[in-house]
Write an enzyme that holds these catalytic residues in place. Structure first.
Site, PDB file in Angstrom:
ATOM      1  CG  HIS A 194     -57.423   8.405 -22.977  1.00  0.00           C
ATOM      2  ND1 HIS A 194     -57.532   8.764 -21.642  1.00  0.00           N
ATOM      3  CD2 HIS A 194     -58.395   7.480 -23.190  1.00  0.00           C
ATOM      4  CE1 HIS A 194     -58.512   8.076 -21.084  1.00  0.00           C
ATOM      5  NE2 HIS A 194     -59.062   7.301 -22.003  1.00  0.00           N
TER       6      HIS A 194
ATOM      7  CD  GLU B 272     -63.414   8.018 -16.831  1.00  0.00           C
ATOM      8  OE1 GLU B 272     -62.972   6.875 -16.674  1.00  0.00           O
ATOM      9  OE2 GLU B 272     -64.127   8.337 -17.815  1.00  0.00           O
TER      10      GLU B 272
ATOM     11  CG  ASP C 167     -64.811   5.697 -25.439  1.00  0.00           C
ATOM     12  OD1 ASP C 167     -64.360   4.626 -25.887  1.00  0.00           O
ATOM     13  OD2 ASP C 167     -64.649   6.053 -24.258  1.00  0.00           O
TER      14      ASP C 167
END
Ligand code: HPA
Ligand code: ZN
Length: 337
Positions: A18, A201, A280
């Protein structure tokens, strides 16, 4: 944490499942690409851009993330971004990575699908040759855009079908439930693509359920809010649906206040196939090993948990069965099992 556990976490073979490749753009590279391409940024310096990385929720992050991606114009830009990530992943002993990419972020700006996918793909091929690091691509649909837009993107991707292994769903979760994309995902399934979706999330546990039932996804990205629903948690454990958890992302985006508040250990204790990932990394304060280290520092996790997480990462991956056996063998050998 003792030095041995630290060393184990850093050196153990792992898969990263991910991460958004556009989220690996470091501020220095954003500025270098902006200069190379004559793109004007709304930030005067690398430091000023980095200071803007104080997020209050998912949307406040996405606004900056899309601004950062605006410097990507040529195939070489996509190659350079991907190569930089793969180098970092290799340093963290990642043996296999599955990279999300967001074509709509680029096609909306007039960059062709071909430019995006060819640049990213070429870097993955070079990493395989150079380090025997395998990397595959997962194309994400932006859920804040329409179903029709997703269908257009899928159509655009078909000539490059051999360059990605699956599709996912990302961007703003709240107000954009999985069912909005049920028909697109059904078509992707027909095409033999693997299916994943971000769910649970910021969005409620129901989004995890509808991602499973209506999109037929094989993994849930994030999924940390599943624990609010005990029946759903049992289902995820029983069906061995992997969760690709991203601890530093959750903390930066205020899903949990601090590392000690993260529910990673509770998820493991519930018998879920949990994996640890960076999401990220350029924006959230670290690559995959940093995610492991901060969690193991904050929570009572030990070497057995490390072994489990390393195994889970390959179990949950979309590699073929022969590669899976090979990687699981590497994990067992590393841990002396
Ligand atoms: N959530 C949703 N969309 C995203 C994320 C994320 O963490 N990162 C990049 N796009
Ligand atoms: Zn994500």
């Amino acid at each position: 944490m003792d030095a041995e556990l630290r060393n184990v976490l850093q050196r153990m073979p792992k898969a990263e499942l991910h991460m958004h490749i556009e989220g690996s753009l470091e501020p220095e590279l954003i500025f270098a690409l902006a200069e190379r391409n004559g793109v004007k940024l709304n930030y005067a310096s690398v430091e000023e851009l980095r200071r803007a990385y104080a997020f209050k929720d998912l949307q406040s992050f996405l606004d900056i993330y899309y601004a950062g991606a605006s410097v990507l114009l040529t195939e070489q830009d996509f190659y350079d971004m991907t190569w930089a990530y793969l180098q970092r992943a290799h340093d963290d002993n990642v043996r296999h990575a599955e990279l999300f990419f967001d074509p709509q972020t680029h096609t909306e700006r007039g960059v062709s699908f071909e430019t995006v996918v060819n640049g990213i793909y070429r870097a993955t091929q070079d990493a395989r040759r150079k380090w025997d690091l395998s990397a595959s691509l997962i194309m994400c649909f932006l859920r804040h855009l329409s179903e029709e837009d997703a269908f257009i993107t899928l159509e655009m991707s078909l000539p490059y079908r051999d360059k990605f292994v699956g599709v996912g769903l990302d961007s703003s979760e709240k107000g954009h439930p999985p069912e909005k994309f049920a028909r697109v995902f059904a078509q992707c399934k027909e095409l033999g693509l693997h299916l994943v979706a971000h769910a649970g999330e910021e969005g409620p546990p129901e989004y995890i359920e509808t991602a499973l039932d209506l999109l037929q996804v094989e993994r849930i990205d994030h999924g940390v809010r599943c624990l609010e629903d005990p029946e759903l948690t049992k289902r995820l454990a029983r069906d061995r649906v992997p969760l690709t958890v991203c601890p530093l992302s959750n903390i930066k985006l205020r899903v949990f206040d601090k590392a000690v508040d993260h529910n990673l250990l509770k998820l493991l204790d519930a018998g879920l196939v949990v994996t640890v990932n960076s999401d990220d990394p350029a924006y959230f304060g670290g690559y995959v090993n940093e995610n492991f280290l901060q969690m193991f520092d904050a929570l009572p996790l030990n070497k057995e948990h490390a072994y489990q997480l390393a195994r889970n990462s390959f179990e949950a991956s979309f590699v073929d069965s022969e590669s899976r056996r090979k990687y699981l063998g590497e994990v067992d050998t590393f841990f002396g099992k």
